[in-house]
Motif scaffolding. Structure first.
Motif, PDB file in Angstrom:
ATOM      1  N   VAL A 237      -3.349 -13.970   6.363  1.00  0.00           N
ATOM      2  CA  VAL A 237      -4.375 -13.195   5.661  1.00  0.00           C
ATOM      3  C   VAL A 237      -5.527 -14.111   5.234  1.00  0.00           C
ATOM      4  N   ALA A 238      -5.202 -15.286   4.732  1.00  0.00           N
ATOM      5  CA  ALA A 238      -6.236 -16.233   4.313  1.00  0.00           C
ATOM      6  C   ALA A 238      -7.152 -16.604   5.480  1.00  0.00           C
ATOM      7  N   GLN A 239      -6.591 -16.625   6.683  1.00  0.00           N
ATOM      8  CA  GLN A 239      -7.370 -16.978   7.867  1.00  0.00           C
ATOM      9  C   GLN A 239      -8.208 -15.810   8.370  1.00  0.00           C
ATOM     10  N   HIS A 240      -7.639 -14.608   8.374  1.00  0.00           N
ATOM     11  CA  HIS A 240      -8.287 -13.477   9.049  1.00  0.00           C
ATOM     12  C   HIS A 240      -8.900 -12.446   8.102  1.00  0.00           C
ATOM     13  N   ALA A 241      -8.483 -12.460   6.841  1.00  0.00           N
ATOM     14  CA  ALA A 241      -9.084 -11.567   5.845  1.00  0.00           C
ATOM     15  C   ALA A 241      -9.226 -12.340   4.541  1.00  0.00           C
ATOM     16  N   PRO A 242     -10.038 -13.398   4.558  1.00  0.00           N
ATOM     17  CA  PRO A 242     -10.036 -14.369   3.458  1.00  0.00           C
ATOM     18  C   PRO A 242     -10.461 -13.814   2.109  1.00  0.00           C
ATOM     19  N   GLN A 243     -11.191 -12.715   2.084  1.00  0.00           N
ATOM     20  CA  GLN A 243     -11.623 -12.170   0.808  1.00  0.00           C
ATOM     21  C   GLN A 243     -10.672 -11.112   0.251  1.00  0.00           C
ATOM     22  N   SER A 244      -9.581 -10.865   0.953  1.00  0.00           N
ATOM     23  CA  SER A 244      -8.582  -9.921   0.455  1.00  0.00           C
ATOM     24  C   SER A 244      -7.732 -10.574  -0.625  1.00  0.00           C
ATOM     25  N   ALA A 245      -7.489  -9.832  -1.700  1.00  0.00           N
ATOM     26  CA  ALA A 245      -6.473 -10.259  -2.658  1.00  0.00           C
ATOM     27  C   ALA A 245      -5.106 -10.098  -2.000  1.00  0.00           C
ATOM     28  N   VAL A 246      -4.147 -10.924  -2.390  1.00  0.00           N
ATOM     29  CA  VAL A 246      -2.806 -10.867  -1.797  1.00  0.00           C
ATOM     30  C   VAL A 246      -1.762 -10.856  -2.902  1.00  0.00           C
ATOM     31  N   GLU A 247      -0.812  -9.938  -2.779  1.00  0.00           N
ATOM     32  CA  GLU A 247       0.329  -9.879  -3.684  1.00  0.00           C
ATOM     33  C   GLU A 247       1.613  -9.865  -2.858  1.00  0.00           C
ATOM     34  N   VAL A 248       2.694 -10.323  -3.468  1.00  0.00           N
ATOM     35  CA  VAL A 248       3.998 -10.395  -2.800  1.00  0.00           C
ATOM     36  C   VAL A 248       5.005  -9.591  -3.610  1.00  0.00           C
ATOM     37  N   LEU A 249       5.767  -8.743  -2.925  1.00  0.00           N
ATOM     38  CA  LEU A 249       6.758  -7.930  -3.633  1.00  0.00           C
ATOM     39  C   LEU A 249       7.819  -7.412  -2.669  1.00  0.00           C
ATOM     40  N   GLY A 250       9.087  -7.632  -3.012  1.00  0.00           N
ATOM     41  CA  GLY A 250      10.219  -6.955  -2.389  1.00  0.00           C
ATOM     42  C   GLY A 250      10.310  -7.044  -0.882  1.00  0.00           C
ATOM     43  N   HIS A 252      10.139  -4.581   2.952  1.00  0.00           N
ATOM     44  CA  HIS A 252       9.088  -3.845   3.655  1.00  0.00           C
ATOM     45  C   HIS A 252       8.768  -2.504   2.985  1.00  0.00           C
ATOM     46  N   MET A 253       9.735  -1.909   2.323  1.00  0.00           N
ATOM     47  CA  MET A 253       9.535  -0.619   1.653  1.00  0.00           C
ATOM     48  C   MET A 253       9.505  -0.820   0.134  1.00  0.00           C
ATOM     49  N   MET A 254       8.816  -1.849  -0.283  1.00  0.00           N
ATOM     50  CA  MET A 254       8.814  -2.242  -1.699  1.00  0.00           C
ATOM     51  C   MET A 254       8.227  -1.173  -2.610  1.00  0.00           C
ATOM     52  N   PHE A 255       7.303  -0.363  -2.088  1.00  0.00           N
ATOM     53  CA  PHE A 255       6.681   0.688  -2.909  1.00  0.00           C
ATOM     54  C   PHE A 255       7.688   1.760  -3.311  1.00  0.00           C
ATOM     55  N   TRP A 256       8.773   1.864  -2.554  1.00  0.00           N
ATOM     56  CA  TRP A 256       9.841   2.828  -2.864  1.00  0.00           C
ATOM     57  C   TRP A 256      10.935   2.170  -3.708  1.00  0.00           C
ATOM     58  N   GLU A 257      11.385   0.991  -3.291  1.00  0.00           N
ATOM     59  CA  GLU A 257      12.467   0.311  -4.013  1.00  0.00           C
ATOM     60  C   GLU A 257      12.007  -0.223  -5.362  1.00  0.00           C
ATOM     61  N   HIS A 258      10.826  -0.780  -5.411  1.00  0.00           N
ATOM     62  CA  HIS A 258      10.280  -1.376  -6.644  1.00  0.00           C
ATOM     63  C   HIS A 258       9.033  -0.595  -7.058  1.00  0.00           C
ATOM     64  N   ASP A 259       9.170   0.709  -7.179  1.00  0.00           N
ATOM     65  CA  ASP A 259       8.000   1.569  -7.368  1.00  0.00           C
ATOM     66  C   ASP A 259       7.227   1.258  -8.645  1.00  0.00           C
ATOM     67  N   GLU A 260       7.920   0.951  -9.736  1.00  0.00           N
ATOM     68  CA  GLU A 260       7.201   0.687 -10.987  1.00  0.00           C
ATOM     69  C   GLU A 260       6.355  -0.574 -10.868  1.00  0.00           C
ATOM     70  N   LYS A 261       6.924  -1.644 -10.314  1.00  0.00           N
ATOM     71  CA  LYS A 261       6.159  -2.878 -10.118  1.00  0.00           C
ATOM     72  C   LYS A 261       5.004  -2.658  -9.150  1.00  0.00           C
ATOM     73  N   PHE A 262       5.272  -1.918  -8.101  1.00  0.00           N
ATOM     74  CA  PHE A 262       4.239  -1.646  -7.104  1.00  0.00           C
ATOM     75  C   PHE A 262       3.084  -0.866  -7.719  1.00  0.00           C
TER      76      PHE A 262
END
Length: 273
Positions: A237-250, A252-262
């Motif tokens: 991402v830093a190479q190809h979308a350098p102005q994107s913010a990046v977050e790490v979580l869980g 592949h389906m983190m929005f479902w498993e860790h929905d509150e954090k997501f």
């Protein structure tokens, strides 16, 4: 039918099911390969309190029309544009998960970013396949992807095996209850295996690195990646979308498993965008 469920006519004989709830600035949720609006139920419930939330069943997914044509991400991108136009959405925040990101990049390729307020890409590389799998952020080594295509997308039983293994090994970090795994697999099997194979190939052979760079240069962009490949994904991402913010979580389906954090991760980004 889900709360707010309705159909948008895309072309003669083709309708997309959308869930459309809440009021305020619009958020559009696009699920990944073979999945449906239902995977986002925790985001819909949360964000409809402050926003108009639209979740889409893409063509040949969920309750949308099953068609023998247009099962590729070029068409999915134009389908997204037609939904946005039909619902008269302005200043849209697009959130795509997995191959749903391809739909977003294709929309940008076709229509630019002028009607987009913000972008959230959930756990997919803009170039999902590469011979340099040890250096690039990809879905897997070429031989493994070829084996998945040739072995697991030839009938419904094999598709079920493939999704079961992917759900337990990649998508979710904790041990799934039997009913949870069955629910995940059932979402995928709403897309017939022969269409799933077309979409798999279309997605894997995509290259949206140009659009990824354009996106982050044009509007606020957030990329959320799973923990299992975070170092290589963050570098890519830093190479190809350098102005994107990046977050790490869980997983592949983190929005479902860790929905509150997501959801807490998304809230400030969506609010300030």
């Amino acid at each position: 039918m889900n709360q707010g469920g309705k159909y948008v006519k895309i072309e003669p004989g083709v309708e997309l099911f959308v869930q459309d709830v809440g009021n305020g600035d619009p958020i559009v949720l696009i699920p990944g390969w073979t999945f449906t609006t239902e995977v986002f139920h925790k985001q819909v419930e949360h964000f409809q309190k402050t926003n108009r939330v639209i979740a889409i069943d893409p063509r040949s997914h969920g309750r949308s029309s099953i068609t023998m044509h247009g099962n590729d991400y070029t068409t999915h991108g134009s389908d997204l544009a037609k939904v946005i136009e039909a619902l008269e959405l302005k200043n849209v925040t697009l959130i795509g998960w997995s191959f749903g990101c391809l739909t977003m990049w294709e929309y940008i390729r076709q229509h630019g970013t002028q009607n987009i307020k913000a972008l959230v890409f959930v756990d997919l590389s803009p170039k999902p396949l590469s011979i340099n799998h040890e250096q690039d952020w990809v879905e897997g080594p070429l031989d493994e992807i070829a084996a998945a295509f040739n072995t697991y997308l030839r009938d419904s039983e094999k598709q079920r095996e493939f999704i079961s293994a992917y759900a337990t090994g990649i998508m979710v970090q904790r041990e799934l209850k039997e009913e949870e795994l069955n629910w995940i697999v059932e979402q995928s099997l709403k897309t017939p295996h022969y269409i799933a194979a077309n979409l798999f190939a279309s997605g894997m052979f995509s290259d949206y690195r140009t659009e990824a760079k354009l996106a982050c240069e044009s509007v606020p962009t957030l990329t959320i990646v799973a923990e299992h490949w975070a170092p290589i994904a963050k570098n890519f991402v830093a190479q190809h979308a350098p102005q994107s913010a990046v977050e790490v979580l869980g997983g592949h389906m983190m929005f479902w498993e860790h929905d509150e954090k997501f959801n807490q991760m998304l809230e400030p980004f969506i609010t300030k965008s």
